[in-house]
Design an enzyme around this catalytic site. Structure first.
Site, PDB file in Angstrom:
ATOM      1  N   ASP A 213      10.136  54.607 -34.342  1.00  0.00           N
ATOM      2  CA  ASP A 213       8.872  54.633 -33.459  1.00  0.00           C
ATOM      3  C   ASP A 213       9.086  55.035 -32.168  1.00  0.00           C
ATOM      4  O   ASP A 213       9.876  54.779 -31.601  1.00  0.00           O
ATOM      5  CB  ASP A 213       8.089  53.332 -33.418  1.00  0.00           C
ATOM      6  CG  ASP A 213       6.867  53.316 -32.844  1.00  0.00           C
ATOM      7  OD1 ASP A 213       5.733  53.599 -33.492  1.00  0.00           O
ATOM      8  OD2 ASP A 213       6.583  52.642 -31.668  1.00  0.00           O
ATOM      9  N   GLU A 278       9.190  59.349 -35.407  1.00  0.00           N
ATOM     10  CA  GLU A 278       7.770  59.451 -35.240  1.00  0.00           C
ATOM     11  C   GLU A 278       7.806  60.107 -33.775  1.00  0.00           C
ATOM     12  O   GLU A 278       8.383  59.507 -32.748  1.00  0.00           O
ATOM     13  CB  GLU A 278       7.026  58.460 -34.976  1.00  0.00           C
ATOM     14  CG  GLU A 278       5.495  58.581 -34.456  1.00  0.00           C
ATOM     15  CD  GLU A 278       4.913  57.375 -33.462  1.00  0.00           C
ATOM     16  OE1 GLU A 278       3.588  57.445 -33.484  1.00  0.00           O
ATOM     17  OE2 GLU A 278       5.832  56.849 -33.019  1.00  0.00           O
TER      18      GLU A 278
END
Length: 540
Positions: A213, A278
């Site tokens: 993330d 991401e």
């Protein structure tokens, strides 16, 4: 042809790992299925519905965070990386989920949030206690300027300065997101070792890979230089964060070296373990390639090309697909996730047929070169739910109301049964309201309709898996006009031509005469494609 042909070459012909061209299904645990009636989805609820996921024909599941957390950002503020938050269950529940998934042939990918923690994480509690403790340098601390102001002008994603004063240390700490999400000092070698040990903990439990993330926030500029202003592009800017070019609070050139260390850990395990980054922001395209290129870092990355795209047009598609160029690295694509509004609501013009639009969107995604991600409920064609202010949970939406579209509208409970309490999500009041428009789209309603998007999704994923050209082949875009997108996929002598009308009007079309039709949508004539019509044909 209205646009020059563009080619994207395939990977080398050697045997490809399982994830190459895979379809990955994202589960947002809070909203998937509630097994104990507390209104919040949990791991046992996910396990109970794995048969549904497996029936889609996907290769893997990506689980959003389920770790111990005070839930200021719903799990992306981790207080213990190596345990399950009680609202989601226990480590035994996670082990049962892994075992059942593997029995069904599904791999499990979990989030790793390594750019920040919760302010309740023991690491931060120790770090803030003094300037001399063993973890004093595990977070980004800095002295105030002589006038007492923050060390730099950096702004947080969720609004306001990215620095908060802490009286215990007499310093500011950095947080690129909420103030309850202090920034880890990614340059610190001891911290890196701790993060790699966390990776090993979950790999040893059987996970098949990680989604990293916001990994481009993992390291900052140690000189704490001010970010320069971002020129206005005419769009409404709702956050101070949007007024800056993020040159110094993210995307440090040392990040790829750390990702090499991450890759080395995963390569030490059997079974082609998988990593996807991401990456969003102003420089996402360059960063995605930098973090995944060369075969020694992450396997792939996906950004926000489609998640925040202003429209569903051939040129939007072409520009995003072209951005990856030829060969390495391998891309990944998503039309929906937990941070973006539902695509049916975002892209479909007023008056269009949502069933036709949903099928077209799903078929196009299944034909793209790269890995593809489906977000839970996307197989049902769920629209965005309008959440009243008093029901909002999303901290970004609350802070920027009403100018920031709430992420909560895409996080509402999964509708399993049209006539059941809370649409079959669970017996307790759900943490977010269910959407009434979701009732006729519930899983049980679509299971009983052979023409539903759910059945169509299974068919197009099976089509993708049955044709190597669609799963792993080269891609050549042959038309990207105002209305028509056409491209060919090719591998080992197999050629598939994919043609899509992305408008709600009839468009001229010249089909390939010598072809075997694999899939059609809508009205496909000898010289025209009807509204949201498509044709996928095997040429050789």
């Amino acid at each position: 042809m209205t646009d020059a042909a563009r080619s994207i070459l395939p990977e080398p012909a050697a045997a490809r790992p399982w994830w190459h061209g895979a379809t990955i299904y994202q589960v947002y645990p809070r909203s998937f299925a509630d097994s104990n009636g507390d209104g919040i989805g949990d791991l046992a609820g996910i396990t109970a519905h794995l048969d549904h996921v497996a029936s889609l024909g996907v290769d893997a599941i990506w689980l959003s965070p389920f770790f111990t957390s005070p839930m200021k950002d719903f799990g992306y503020d981790v207080a213990n990386y190596c345990d399950v938050d009680p609202i989601f269950g226990t480590l035994a529940d996670f082990d049962a989920l892994i075992a059942r998934a593997h029995t069904l042939g599904l791999r499990i990918i979990i989030d790793q949030v390594w750019s920040h923690t919760s302010d309740e994480h023991p690491w931060f509690v120790e770090s803030r206690s003094s300037r001399t403790n063993s973890k004093a340098d595990w977070y980004v601390w800095a002295d105030a300027k002589p006038d007492g102001s923050p060390p730099s002008n950096w702004q947080s994603v969720f609004g306001g300065p990215a620095w908060t004063w802490d009286a215990r240390r007499g310093q500011y700490y950095l947080h690129n997101f909420l103030k309850e999400q202090p920034q880890l000092h990614g340059h610190n070698g001891d911290l890196q070792e701790a993060l790699l040990d966390i990776a090993r903990f979950w790999l040893d439990r059987g996970v098949d890979g990680f989604r990293l993330d916001a990994i481009n926030f993992a390291m900052h500029d140690p000189e704490l230089r001010d970010n320069p202003p971002m020129p206005s592009n005419g769009k409404t800017r709702t956050r101070p964060f949007d007024f800056q070019r993020k040159l110094y609070n993210q995307s440090h050139p040392d990040i790829p070296a750390f990702l090499q260390r991450v890759r080395a850990v995963l390569d030490g395990y059997d079974g082609d373990r998988f990593t996807v980054a991401e990456i969003g922001g102003d420089d996402a395209e360059r960063e995605m390639k930098l973090f995944c290129g060369g075969g020694d870092k992450l396997n792939t990355a996906y950004g926000f090309d489609f998640l925040y795209a202003p429209g569903f047009t051939p040129r939007v598609m072409r520009d995003a697909l072209d951005s990856w160029g030829e060969g390495d690295p391998w891309p990944s694509w998503a039309f929906e996730n937990h941070d973006a509004p539902r695509a049916v609501s975002r892209w479909m013009p007023q008056g269009a047929d949502p069933a036709a639009f949903g099928r077209l969107k799903m078929l196009l995604l299944a034909c793209l070169r790269g890995n593809i991600f489906l977000y839970n409920g996307e197989e049902l064609g769920l629209p965005q739910v309008d959440i009243a202010f008093e029901d909002l949970q999303d901290p970004e939406a609350i802070a920027n109301w009403p100018l920031t579209l709430s992420r909560d509208g895409a996080r509402t409970p999964m509708p399993w049964a049209a006539d059941a309490e809370n649409l079959g999500f669970g017996t307790g009041k759900p943490w977010l309201p269910t959407g009434e428009a979701h009732r006729p789209l519930a899983v049980d309603a679509q299971e009983g309709d052979p023409q539903s998007l759910l059945h169509f999704t299974r068919r197009v994923i099976a089509l993708r898996n049955a044709h190597p050209a669609l799963r792993s082949g080269a891609m050549t875009i042959t038309e990207a006009s105002d209305a028509i997108l056409t491209f060919e996929r090719a591998l080992d002598g197999e050629r598939v031509r994919c043609s899509f009308n992305l408008t709600n009007a009839v468009q001229p079309f010249a089909p390939e005469p010598a072809a075997r039709i694999l899939e059609t949508l809508g009205e496909v004539g000898d010289d025209a494609l009807g509204p949201y019509a498509a044709r996928v044909a095997l040429l050789s």
